[in-house]
Design an enzyme around this catalytic site. Sequence first.
Site, PDB file in Angstrom:
ATOM      1  CB  VAL A  48      50.582  59.654 -10.827  1.00 32.60           C
ATOM      2  CG1 VAL A  48      51.890  60.142 -11.300  1.00 32.60           C
ATOM      3  CG2 VAL A  48      49.120  59.845 -11.389  1.00 32.60           C
ATOM      4  CD  GLU A  49      53.149  52.665  -9.657  1.00 30.84           C
ATOM      5  OE1 GLU A  49      54.084  52.311  -8.841  1.00 30.84           O
ATOM      6  OE2 GLU A  49      52.675  51.563 -10.386  1.00 30.84           O
ATOM      7  N   GLY A  50      55.604  57.750  -8.991  1.00 29.75           N
ATOM      8  CA  GLY A  50      56.923  58.515  -9.051  1.00 29.75           C
ATOM      9  C   GLY A  50      56.632  60.042  -8.899  1.00 29.75           C
ATOM     10  CG  ASN A 108      55.251  60.686 -13.577  1.00 40.11           C
ATOM     11  OD1 ASN A 108      55.036  60.989 -14.712  1.00 40.11           O
ATOM     12  ND2 ASN A 108      55.243  59.779 -12.846  1.00 40.11           N
TER      13      ASN A 108
END
Length: 493
Positions: free
Chosen positions: A83-85, A92
């Site tokens: 999970v990026e951010g 997100n």
Amino acid sequence: MTPTTATALVLTLTLAHYASLAAAAGPRVIIVGAGMSGISAGKRLSEAGITDLVILEATDHIGGRMHKTNFGGINVEMGANWVEGVNGGKMNPIWPIVNATLKLRNFRSDFDGLADNIYKEKGGVYDKEYAQKRIDRSDEVEENGGKLSAKLHPSGQDDMSILAMQRLNDHLPNGPTSPLDMILDYFKYDYEFAEPPRVTSLQNVVPLATFEDFGDDVYFVADQRGYEAVVYYLAGQYLKADKSGNIVDPRLQLSKVVREISYSRSGVTVKTEDNKVYKADYVMVSTSVGVLQSDLIQFKPQLPNWKVLSIYQFDMAVYTKIFVKFPKKFWPEGKGREFFLYASSRRGYYGVWQEFEAQYPDANVLLVTVTDEESRRIEQQSDNQTKAEIVEVLRDMFPGADVPDATDILVPRWWSDRFYRGTFSNWPIGVNRYEYDQLRAPVGRVYFTGEHTSEHYNGYVHGAYLAGIDSADILINCAQKKMCKYHVPGKYE
């Protein structure tokens, strides 16, 4: 009239031609592809009351590039893993599903100790102080690049490559040449975008909207249910599932390879490889841009030139996560040791490594990531050859350690897979809102979605999720509100 204005006018008129069509009650929609975008689009359509759906998925599972597989007794992710951010000003949309709703095991990735863990080509680590200076200089140049990017015309007419920006900042004017500079440059850009700075757009990635909007933290999903559990959860909101969470709804049809999409003013016809024919009012195509660039699906009539050009302008990058299992551990562990780099004189050659002391205890598994040309090269050779190359690199990195032969290896082949043709899209230089609008734009009753249609978050899981919603809303506006015009402003408007 300029060429771009003429193109915009033709596109507007083409789409407006269908605006007079009365939306039939309860329109039937075919969704091609059951990855994140296709499932997300189906959910949004269902919420709007469009429930007469059929989802045709080429593989034997949903999730697309979010797919787990068993390796050495543990489930690992073939594709999306993070999970990026996270932990920024905005939420997100994937994070609460992962962390709160499903409670998937996840681990914050800490890259702060990287300067301690950069291995020389023939063993030993670089001096921490020197390595940190090179990292700091690279960060400073990127920050200057962000300031420059903010001043560029939004059309993309002044866009440049990241490499050009580096040269403007007197940083590695001929590109990184030393092994240390090459691996640091690779880690900062190729490891994120799967393509090198010389072909990657400055304007679209510096600063990167994902981290600007949602935060700088990234969390590695290491749950035995798989990251794909997010897709199953979303699908279960509108498709019938059994007690185990398996989708049993007849509207989802697996192993259905779409080969032809015919469209007219009255509807669409979709043909699959097993000679089945499906008819509907609309079709939503959620395949990767790599598939759209291939000959897997034939459109009849052919898509208009403006659409074909928009598809061909985008890059389908290749990002390959190679898992390797050993009979014992021989690599350093502990705080600050999760990620380590190999500074080869050959750019991108088995450069970025990750150990799983926390995620998969006692599994004796390493992950090495390769991209672009190395990915394509490795896909063409045997797994045994790749395994031998990896063991040779590790023996060079740890000359004083007893490095055994690997017992198993997992090499995804996304580029060779006709159902994907790569892993995610990368926006080339000069491609901006205008081309994005065209890529996402419907052609009559044919609609398009996918991570590549996300203007700000292409290449990411949350981008795929949000793109599904956005594209579904475009279809809903036409089917229910008779708002079928999709206007694409000229590039310099």
